[in-house]
Design an enzyme around this catalytic site. Structure first.
Site, PDB file in Angstrom:
ATOM      1  N   ASP A 150       0.823  -1.217   0.000  1.00  0.00           N
ATOM      2  CA  ASP A 150       0.000   0.000   0.000  1.00  0.00           C
ATOM      3  C   ASP A 150       0.858   1.269   0.000  1.00  0.00           C
ATOM      4  OD1 ASP A 150      -2.409   1.369   0.093  1.00  0.00           O
ATOM      5  OD2 ASP A 150      -3.204   0.244   1.788  1.00  0.00           O
ATOM      6  N   TRP A 184      -2.845   3.548  -5.735  1.00  0.00           N
ATOM      7  CA  TRP A 184      -4.073   4.308  -6.001  1.00  0.00           C
ATOM      8  C   TRP A 184      -4.041   5.124  -7.299  1.00  0.00           C
ATOM      9  CZ3 TRP A 184      -2.614   6.804  -0.789  1.00  0.00           C
ATOM     10  CH2 TRP A 184      -2.656   5.839   0.234  1.00  0.00           C
ATOM     11  N   ASP A 186      -1.871   7.360  -8.107  1.00  0.00           N
ATOM     12  CA  ASP A 186      -1.404   8.738  -7.892  1.00  0.00           C
ATOM     13  C   ASP A 186      -0.251   9.143  -8.811  1.00  0.00           C
ATOM     14  OD1 ASP A 186      -3.261   8.855  -5.928  1.00  0.00           O
ATOM     15  OD2 ASP A 186      -1.869   9.182  -4.259  1.00  0.00           O
ATOM     16  N   ASP A 205      -9.959   3.816  -3.359  1.00  0.00           N
ATOM     17  CA  ASP A 205     -10.694   2.619  -2.931  1.00  0.00           C
ATOM     18  C   ASP A 205     -12.108   2.541  -3.495  1.00  0.00           C
ATOM     19  OD1 ASP A 205      -8.435   2.386  -1.441  1.00  0.00           O
ATOM     20  OD2 ASP A 205      -9.464   2.145   0.482  1.00  0.00           O
TER      21      ASP A 205
HETATM   22  C1  GLA Z   1      -5.941   1.462   1.601  1.00  0.00           C
HETATM   23  C2  GLA Z   1      -6.121   0.477   0.450  1.00  0.00           C
HETATM   24  C3  GLA Z   1      -7.267  -0.469   0.769  1.00  0.00           C
HETATM   25  C4  GLA Z   1      -6.980  -1.203   2.073  1.00  0.00           C
HETATM   26  C5  GLA Z   1      -6.733  -0.205   3.192  1.00  0.00           C
HETATM   27  C6  GLA Z   1      -6.236  -0.884   4.466  1.00  0.00           C
HETATM   28  O1  GLA Z   1      -7.026   2.321   1.711  1.00  0.00           O
HETATM   29  O2  GLA Z   1      -6.352   1.154  -0.755  1.00  0.00           O
HETATM   30  O3  GLA Z   1      -7.469  -1.385  -0.282  1.00  0.00           O
HETATM   31  O4  GLA Z   1      -5.864  -2.034   1.892  1.00  0.00           O
HETATM   32  O5  GLA Z   1      -5.753   0.758   2.821  1.00  0.00           O
HETATM   33  O6  GLA Z   1      -5.955   0.011   5.474  1.00  0.00           O
END
Ligand code: GLA
Length: 414
Positions: A150, A184, A186, A205
């Site tokens: 992440d 994500w 970015d 997300d």
């Molecule tokens: C981020 C990720 C999610 C999940 C959360 C866990 O938001 O994008 O998919 O893994 O962290 O904290």
């Protein structure tokens, strides 16, 4: 001298090409599995994960292809041990991660785990920053097969460098571990992710919804699945066998109406997306199970060409998507985004389609294709006649077109 220059040039080009793409056979088709986050967030523990592994088998999910069981955030103890090794939360996972991995493997499944490139995970547990090689060795010693990595708490870090470092750390363990970048979108990871990872998140997300309105004041808001589709549509050139755009995990079975679940699952298949279920498999309805294990739809997602689908046309809120498949077959999806049912009237012969990316051609004048509706397995005849169907609101008509022999008058091979 000339030979030396040629040799050096060859060596350099070899070094550059092996940099250009991770030499990975680990995910020749989009990875499939289950992840704890969408339903359980931090409420995970050994008993629940054991039950989920059992349910992956008894529900038929494993045999449909869902093999990675992935623990997301919050599996860790709040601190590293005295040697700075990561450790499992002793209350949630009293037998530790190695034993958990053994249980998962004993069910014919693979073991996935989560951490973060930053100093802490998104939920505040120890991050990997500065411990990349140590953590990779820890995962390998636990039998981990998949790492979701992440992007929280990474202020001042260069994204490409951070993911490159972890990718090299995983490679140095010599254990095959799928590397799932969760950055994500970015820093446009689709442009560089294939050098380091098998998949990369393209967006923020996902939430449980068709469309989720952004909150005021820029407050964090998850995305509805149609919002994610619109971000993915232009990224198709970056996906392919071994390296996939990841529009995030599935929300099928998490509260959307059945038609929207079906549309969500279908569109993930059209996008050649990783299929990572995120619902409670122990208590899912038969309807949800049937969506997630529909073999025809999964085959569209898992097609060996690995070509992400193309949004070919948008008319009156109905989108026509196409995905070239092996052996000259095609998946065609009519996706009704409006709040009323829509009639589809599609003349195959007057729509000769050449996919600008793969250059493959869907030409009903050259071939006749048999048509199967993949959601009820019924034949809809062939492309010789105009398709006339109604697509309910927020739903899809997903067709599998299989190529028959060239039509009369055409010489085979021409
Ligand atoms: C981020 C990720 C999610 C999940 C959360 C866990 O938001 O994008 O998919 O893994 O962290 O904290």
């Amino acid at each position: 001298m000339k030979t030396l220059i040629v040799t050096l040039a060859l060596l350099l080009s070899f070094a550059m090409s092996s940099q250009a793409q991770k030499d990975s056979l680990l995910a020749l088709t989009p990875p499939m599995g289950w992840n704890s986050w969408n339903t359980f967030q931090c409420n995970i523990n050994e008993k629940m994960i054991h039950e989920m592994a059992d349910a992956m088998v008894s529900s038929g999910m494993r045999d449909a292809g869902y093999v990675y069981l992935i623990l997301d955030d919050c599996w860790m103890a709040p601190t590293r041990d005295s040697l700075q090794n990561l450790q499992a939360d002793p209350k949630k996972f009293p037998h530790g991660m190695k034993a958990l991995g053994e249980y998962i493997h004993s069910k014919g499944l693979k073991f996935g785990i989560y951490n973060c490139a930053g100093t802490k995970t998104c939920a505040g547990y120890p991050g990997t920053r500065g411990h990349e090689y140590q953590d990779a060795l820890t995962y390998a010693s636990w039998g981990v097969d998949y790492l979701k990595y992440d992007w929280c708490n990474t202020e001042g870090i260069n994204a490409e460098e951070a993911y490159r470092t972890m990718s090299r750390a995983l490679a140095a363990t010599h254990r095959p571990i799928v590397f799932s970048m969760c950055e994500w979108g970015d820093h446009q990871p689709w442009k560089w992710g294939a050098s380091y990872a098998e998949l990369w998140r393209t967006t923020g997300d996902i939430g449980r919804g068709w469309y989720i309105a952004p909150r005021p004041n820029g407050e964090w808001t998850p995305l509805g699945f149609t919002q994610i589709i619109d971000k993915e549509a232009d990224l198709r050139q970056y996906a392919g066998p071994g390296h996939w755009n990841d529009p995030d995990m599935l929300e099928v079975g998490n509260g959307m109406p059945t038609n929207e679940d079906r549309a969500h699952f279908t569109m993930w298949a059209m996008l050649a997306a990783p299929l990572i279920a995120g619902n409670d498999l122990r208590s899912m309805s038969e309807e949800t199970r049937q969506i997630l294990t529909n073999r025809g739809v999964i085959a569209v997602d898992q097609d060996s060409l690995g070509i992400q689908g193309l949004r070919y046309a948008v008319q009156d809120s109905v989108e026509t998507w196409l995905k070239p498949l092996k052996k000259g077959d095609w998946a065609v999806c009519f996706f009704n985004r409006s709040s009323t049912p829509k009639k589809v009237n599609f003349d195959w012969k007057s729509n000769v389609i050449i996919d600008p990316l793969s250059k493959r051609e869907l030409n009903a004048n050259m071939h006749s294709y048999d048509i199967i509706n993949l959601w009820n397995n019924q034949s809809l005849g062939s492309t010789k006649k105009i398709l006339k169907e109604t697509v309910p609101s927020h739903d899809v008509l997903l067709l599998y077109l299989s190529q028959k022999a060239p039509s009369v008058g055409m010489k085979p091979g021409k």
